[in-house]
Design an enzyme around this catalytic site. Structure first.
Site, PDB file in Angstrom:
ATOM      1  N   SER A  30      48.281  43.097  36.302  1.00  0.00           N
ATOM      2  CA  SER A  30      48.227  42.091  37.362  1.00  0.00           C
ATOM      3  C   SER A  30      47.572  40.791  36.924  1.00  0.00           C
ATOM      4  O   SER A  30      47.868  39.733  37.480  1.00  0.00           O
ATOM      5  CB  SER A  30      47.488  42.652  38.583  1.00  0.00           C
ATOM      6  OG  SER A  30      46.184  43.077  38.239  1.00  0.00           O
ATOM      7  N   ASP A 190      40.503  40.101  47.790  1.00  0.00           N
ATOM      8  CA  ASP A 190      40.325  41.541  47.584  1.00  0.00           C
ATOM      9  C   ASP A 190      39.112  41.868  46.716  1.00  0.00           C
ATOM     10  O   ASP A 190      38.781  43.034  46.513  1.00  0.00           O
ATOM     11  CB  ASP A 190      41.592  42.181  47.007  1.00  0.00           C
ATOM     12  CG  ASP A 190      41.929  41.711  45.593  1.00  0.00           C
ATOM     13  OD1 ASP A 190      41.129  40.987  44.967  1.00  0.00           O
ATOM     14  OD2 ASP A 190      43.027  42.078  45.106  1.00  0.00           O
ATOM     15  N   HIS A 193      41.030  41.043  42.078  1.00  0.00           N
ATOM     16  CA  HIS A 193      41.843  40.112  41.291  1.00  0.00           C
ATOM     17  C   HIS A 193      41.225  38.715  41.306  1.00  0.00           C
ATOM     18  O   HIS A 193      40.507  38.367  42.241  1.00  0.00           O
ATOM     19  CB  HIS A 193      43.266  40.055  41.857  1.00  0.00           C
ATOM     20  CG  HIS A 193      44.002  41.345  41.731  1.00  0.00           C
ATOM     21  ND1 HIS A 193      44.177  42.203  42.787  1.00  0.00           N
ATOM     22  CD2 HIS A 193      44.597  41.923  40.658  1.00  0.00           C
ATOM     23  CE1 HIS A 193      44.862  43.265  42.379  1.00  0.00           C
ATOM     24  NE2 HIS A 193      45.130  43.125  41.096  1.00  0.00           N
TER      25      HIS A 193
END
Length: 223
Positions: A30, A190, A193
């Site tokens: 990611s 979150d 990230h």
């Protein structure tokens, strides 16, 4: 927010280069994909492409990274890179290996296999080892030293297999971890990230390594 999709993102080359075309691919998880950024332009691939374009390269960018990927998943990404005739691949991986407690040697073996595929296809590679996960806000203070040690162990294994494969190692973890630990704005909502600001910090740290690899590739091609 970016949609967590495995579909490749592609950016066509810009005209007027000084050094000719450079096919750039980002592989990994990611972080390489850009989860958490507010805009695609804020993610690593486009930011690194701008650095290269400002240095005179025509950049053809493809993002093959898949959110949630571990090192074992790099093999499929590397196979997708082969028909693209990639000149320079940037591999960012390791966070999910740490989160899922994949043994460092096992994770490094997955990375080594993908690097072999990329190098055999003629790509130069910059490997960005695992981040220091101890700076993630939800890691309890009592466990941070253990998480930091686990991160360092994986980084060492990754660096060893990268150098053995003839890849360059971008050791930016310490600088990035320091910046992230000092400012929660580096994280997206979150708290895992990076935010757009966080990706800017990571891209700034990576840029010299990626630019050096691109210049070396150009010089080798011209020799």
């Amino acid at each position: 927010m970016l949609k967590d999709s495995p579909a490749p993102r592609h950016s066509p080359a810009r005209s007027g280069s000084l050094h000719g075309g450079l096919r750039l691919a980002l592989l990994g998880d990611s972080l390489a994909y850009g989860s958490g950024a507010a805009r695609v332009q804020d993610t690593l691939g486009p930011r690194l492409a701008v650095v290269l374009e400002d240095a005179g390269f025509d950049v053809d960018l493809t993002v093959l990274a898949v959110p949630g990927a571990v090192s074992h998943d790099l093999a499929a990404q590397a196979r997708r890179a082969v028909p693209l005739d990639v000149d320079l691949a940037v591999v960012v991986v390791g966070a999910n290996d740490l989160a899922r407690m994949v043994p460092p040697a096992q994770a490094a073996a997955g990375l080594a296999g993908a690097l072999g595929t990329l190098r055999a296809a003629g790509a130069d590679v910059v490997v960005v080892p695992a981040p220091d996960m101890s700076m993630v806000p939800f890691v309890p203070p009592a466990f941070r030293s253990l998480v930091q040690a686990a991160s360092a162990a994986l980084q060492r294994e990754q660096a060893a297999v990268a150098r053995a494969a003839g890849a360059q190692v971008a050791g930016v973890s310490d600088a990035v971890a320091t910046a992230f630990a000092a400012d929660l704005a580096m994280f997206s909502a979150d708290r895992f990230h990076p935010s757009s600001a966080g990706y800017a910090v990571i891209a700034d740290a990576l840029a010299p390594h990626v630019l050096a690899a691109a210049v070396a590739r150009r010089d080798d091609d011209a020799a």
